[in-house]
Design a protein around this motif. Structure first.
Motif, PDB file in Angstrom:
ATOM      1  N   ILE A  95      19.494 -41.247  12.099  1.00 35.87           N
ATOM      2  CA  ILE A  95      19.167 -41.120  10.827  1.00 35.87           C
ATOM      3  C   ILE A  95      17.832 -40.142  10.561  1.00 35.87           C
ATOM      4  CG2 ILE A  95      18.011 -42.490   8.682  1.00 35.87           C
ATOM      5  CD1 ILE A  95      20.749 -43.515   9.694  1.00 35.87           C
ATOM      6  N   GLY A  96      17.981 -39.301   9.426  1.00 36.94           N
ATOM      7  CA  GLY A  96      17.040 -38.150   9.274  1.00 36.94           C
ATOM      8  C   GLY A  96      15.974 -38.693   8.274  1.00 36.94           C
ATOM      9  N   THR A  97      15.238 -37.765   7.788  1.00 39.90           N
ATOM     10  CA  THR A  97      14.224 -38.039   6.461  1.00 39.90           C
ATOM     11  C   THR A  97      14.566 -37.129   5.521  1.00 39.90           C
ATOM     12  OG1 THR A  97      12.942 -36.123   7.474  1.00 39.90           O
ATOM     13  CG2 THR A  97      12.547 -37.860   8.761  1.00 39.90           C
ATOM     14  N   GLU A  98      13.658 -37.289   4.472  1.00 45.73           N
ATOM     15  CA  GLU A  98      13.732 -36.725   3.256  1.00 45.73           C
ATOM     16  C   GLU A  98      13.455 -35.295   3.552  1.00 45.73           C
ATOM     17  OE1 GLU A  98      12.780 -39.471  -0.202  1.00 45.73           O
ATOM     18  OE2 GLU A  98      11.299 -39.636   1.020  1.00 45.73           O
ATOM     19  N   GLU A  99      12.867 -34.779   4.438  1.00 43.31           N
ATOM     20  CA  GLU A  99      12.611 -33.306   4.751  1.00 43.31           C
ATOM     21  C   GLU A  99      13.847 -32.867   5.289  1.00 43.31           C
ATOM     22  OE1 GLU A  99       9.865 -31.456   3.925  1.00 43.31           O
ATOM     23  OE2 GLU A  99       9.149 -33.254   2.802  1.00 43.31           O
ATOM     24  N   ASP A 100      14.632 -33.534   6.009  1.00 41.90           N
ATOM     25  CA  ASP A 100      15.601 -33.017   6.453  1.00 41.90           C
ATOM     26  C   ASP A 100      16.626 -32.847   5.267  1.00 41.90           C
ATOM     27  OD1 ASP A 100      14.932 -33.045   9.224  1.00 41.90           O
ATOM     28  OD2 ASP A 100      15.309 -35.363   9.344  1.00 41.90           O
ATOM     29  N   THR A 101      16.744 -33.763   4.197  1.00 46.60           N
ATOM     30  CA  THR A 101      17.584 -33.827   3.150  1.00 46.60           C
ATOM     31  C   THR A 101      17.368 -32.422   2.620  1.00 46.60           C
ATOM     32  OG1 THR A 101      17.880 -36.219   3.045  1.00 46.60           O
ATOM     33  CG2 THR A 101      18.151 -34.705   1.005  1.00 46.60           C
ATOM     34  N   LYS A 102      16.167 -31.821   2.388  1.00 51.54           N
ATOM     35  CA  LYS A 102      15.854 -30.894   1.638  1.00 51.54           C
ATOM     36  C   LYS A 102      16.266 -29.627   2.254  1.00 51.54           C
ATOM     37  CE  LYS A 102      11.491 -32.616  -0.294  1.00 51.54           C
ATOM     38  NZ  LYS A 102       9.903 -32.600   0.107  1.00 51.54           N
ATOM     39  N   LYS A 103      16.336 -29.496   3.509  1.00 55.66           N
ATOM     40  CA  LYS A 103      16.858 -28.285   4.292  1.00 55.66           C
ATOM     41  C   LYS A 103      18.358 -28.451   4.413  1.00 55.66           C
ATOM     42  CE  LYS A 103      13.472 -28.930   7.956  1.00 55.66           C
ATOM     43  NZ  LYS A 103      13.148 -29.310   9.266  1.00 55.66           N
ATOM     44  N   LEU A 104      19.156 -29.601   4.185  1.00 57.11           N
ATOM     45  CA  LEU A 104      20.622 -29.706   4.095  1.00 57.11           C
ATOM     46  C   LEU A 104      21.206 -29.429   2.643  1.00 57.11           C
ATOM     47  CD1 LEU A 104      20.951 -32.518   6.844  1.00 57.11           C
ATOM     48  CD2 LEU A 104      21.457 -30.045   7.053  1.00 57.11           C
ATOM     49  N   VAL A 105      20.467 -29.993   1.817  1.00 62.79           N
ATOM     50  CA  VAL A 105      21.185 -30.019   0.380  1.00 62.79           C
ATOM     51  C   VAL A 105      20.674 -28.879  -0.473  1.00 62.79           C
ATOM     52  CG1 VAL A 105      21.514 -31.610  -1.709  1.00 62.79           C
ATOM     53  CG2 VAL A 105      21.374 -32.517   0.727  1.00 62.79           C
ATOM     54  N   SER A 106      21.645 -28.354  -1.315  1.00 61.56           N
ATOM     55  CA  SER A 106      21.395 -27.084  -2.090  1.00 61.56           C
ATOM     56  C   SER A 106      20.366 -27.518  -3.293  1.00 61.56           C
ATOM     57  CB  SER A 106      22.744 -26.583  -2.401  1.00 61.56           C
ATOM     58  OG  SER A 106      23.614 -27.331  -3.067  1.00 61.56           O
ATOM     59  N   ASP A 107      20.783 -28.682  -3.811  1.00 64.86           N
ATOM     60  CA  ASP A 107      19.760 -28.939  -4.893  1.00 64.86           C
ATOM     61  C   ASP A 107      19.114 -30.680  -4.449  1.00 64.86           C
ATOM     62  OD1 ASP A 107      18.699 -30.010  -7.084  1.00 64.86           O
ATOM     63  OD2 ASP A 107      20.511 -29.766  -8.409  1.00 64.86           O
ATOM     64  N   PRO A 108      17.936 -30.576  -3.835  1.00 67.73           N
ATOM     65  CA  PRO A 108      17.507 -31.592  -3.402  1.00 67.73           C
ATOM     66  C   PRO A 108      17.315 -32.672  -4.314  1.00 67.73           C
ATOM     67  CG  PRO A 108      16.421 -29.670  -2.273  1.00 67.73           C
ATOM     68  CD  PRO A 108      17.372 -29.386  -3.482  1.00 67.73           C
ATOM     69  N   ALA A 109      17.053 -32.338  -5.593  1.00 68.67           N
ATOM     70  CA  ALA A 109      16.737 -33.084  -6.541  1.00 68.67           C
ATOM     71  C   ALA A 109      17.846 -34.247  -6.827  1.00 68.67           C
ATOM     72  CB  ALA A 109      16.461 -32.479  -8.041  1.00 68.67           C
ATOM     73  N   LYS A 110      19.059 -33.902  -6.528  1.00 70.32           N
ATOM     74  CA  LYS A 110      20.204 -34.513  -6.590  1.00 70.32           C
ATOM     75  C   LYS A 110      20.110 -35.918  -5.547  1.00 70.32           C
ATOM     76  CE  LYS A 110      23.486 -31.547  -8.884  1.00 70.32           C
ATOM     77  NZ  LYS A 110      24.776 -30.840  -8.570  1.00 70.32           N
ATOM     78  N   ALA A 111      19.541 -35.603  -4.413  1.00 68.45           N
ATOM     79  CA  ALA A 111      19.572 -36.141  -3.271  1.00 68.45           C
ATOM     80  C   ALA A 111      18.335 -37.078  -3.091  1.00 68.45           C
ATOM     81  CB  ALA A 111      19.643 -35.591  -1.957  1.00 68.45           C
ATOM     82  N   LYS A 112      17.425 -37.047  -4.040  1.00 65.43           N
ATOM     83  CA  LYS A 112      15.973 -37.652  -4.083  1.00 65.43           C
ATOM     84  C   LYS A 112      16.112 -39.300  -3.401  1.00 65.43           C
ATOM     85  CE  LYS A 112      11.802 -38.746  -6.634  1.00 65.43           C
ATOM     86  NZ  LYS A 112      10.776 -38.209  -5.493  1.00 65.43           N
ATOM     87  N   GLY A 113      15.506 -39.751  -2.635  1.00 59.56           N
ATOM     88  CA  GLY A 113      15.523 -41.052  -2.102  1.00 59.56           C
ATOM     89  C   GLY A 113      16.534 -41.140  -1.265  1.00 59.56           C
ATOM     90  N   PHE A 114      17.293 -40.179  -0.611  1.00 61.66           N
ATOM     91  CA  PHE A 114      18.657 -40.280   0.307  1.00 61.66           C
ATOM     92  C   PHE A 114      18.002 -39.600   1.550  1.00 61.66           C
ATOM     93  CE2 PHE A 114      20.401 -41.381  -3.528  1.00 61.66           C
ATOM     94  CZ  PHE A 114      21.568 -42.480  -3.278  1.00 61.66           C
ATOM     95  N   VAL A 115      18.626 -39.868   2.573  1.00 59.08           N
ATOM     96  CA  VAL A 115      18.516 -39.193   3.918  1.00 59.08           C
ATOM     97  C   VAL A 115      19.917 -39.142   4.709  1.00 59.08           C
ATOM     98  CG1 VAL A 115      16.322 -40.217   4.146  1.00 59.08           C
ATOM     99  CG2 VAL A 115      18.040 -41.657   5.211  1.00 59.08           C
TER     100      VAL A 115
END
Length: 214
Positions: A95-115
């Motif tokens: 399981i990653g973190t929300e910081e990992d999500t920001k690196k992986l997703v082109s639009d982090p706003a769409k993935a807020k609260g997801f890891v």
């Protein structure tokens, strides 16, 4: 019987975020990240077999086949090279973190609260032929969090530590094993994650490995 989340760092240093466009719903069965078109399937209800057992697919019924972390299931799978019998074992989920999500997703706003959650699955060719290249057996993995399917993140797992890219696998013969991973986005703080795999993507009776948080 249940394994535990592994929270070791896994996200690769440079992810091609252009490939990882993400579309998330309210997590009652997520949309696919890169237009894979897979439909959400509901969780099943059945008891797990004894530790160390090997499951066998049977016709009929709709209950999932529950296995413990690392336990193997054996089933025939149709590859381009013919019907190959595989042993399949989900080993862990990182399981990653929300910081990992920001690196992986082109639009982090769409993935807020997801890891991100990376499912590590080991496949062993038990017979039926040699897979020349690009095996498909790893494509039928889905990750559920607290009973709801996550959203797949195409291409995010290939360079994660301990994972192999199916594009690099060639001449996969009997007795050989490979670890192929899939990454899904799940809600932060999920209590339980389950890895689903079936020999047929339309099957209503997948194998399920469940991992609980500590």
């Amino acid at each position: 019987m249940n394994g535990k989340y592994r929270k070791n760092p896994w996200v690769r240093a440079a992810a091609p975020v252009a490939v990882l466009a993400l579309a998330l719903t309210a997590c009652n069965g997520g949309d696919d990240a890169a237009g894979t078109g897979k439909e959400s399937a509901g969780p099943g209800k059945s008891s797990a077999p004894a530790k160390g057992s090997t499951g066998e697919l049977e016709d009929g019924g709709s209950d999932d086949l529950q296995l413990g972390a690392g336990e193997s299931a054996k089933a025939a799978f149709k590859e381009d090279d013919g019907s190959i019998t595989y042993s399949v074992a989900a080993q862990k989920v990182n399981i990653g973190t929300e910081e990992d999500t920001k690196k992986l997703v082109s639009d982090p706003a769409k993935a807020k609260g997801f890891v991100p959650a990376v499912a590590y699955v080991k496949y062993t060719n038990e017979g039926g032929g040699t897979v020349a290249s690009y095996p498909d057996v790893g494509d039928n993995v889905e990750v559920y969090a607290d009973g709801n399917r996550g959203s797949i993140l195409i291409g995010a797992s290939e360079d994660a530590p301990g994972c192999e890219s199916d594009s690099d696998i060639e001449n996969w013969g009997k007795g050989q094993s490979h670890v192929i991973c899939q990454t899904y986005m799940i809600p932060k703080g999920s209590k339980e994650v389950a890895v689903h795999w079936a020999s047929d993507e339309d099957s209503n009776k997948p194998y399920v490995w469940t991992f609980k948080a500590s």
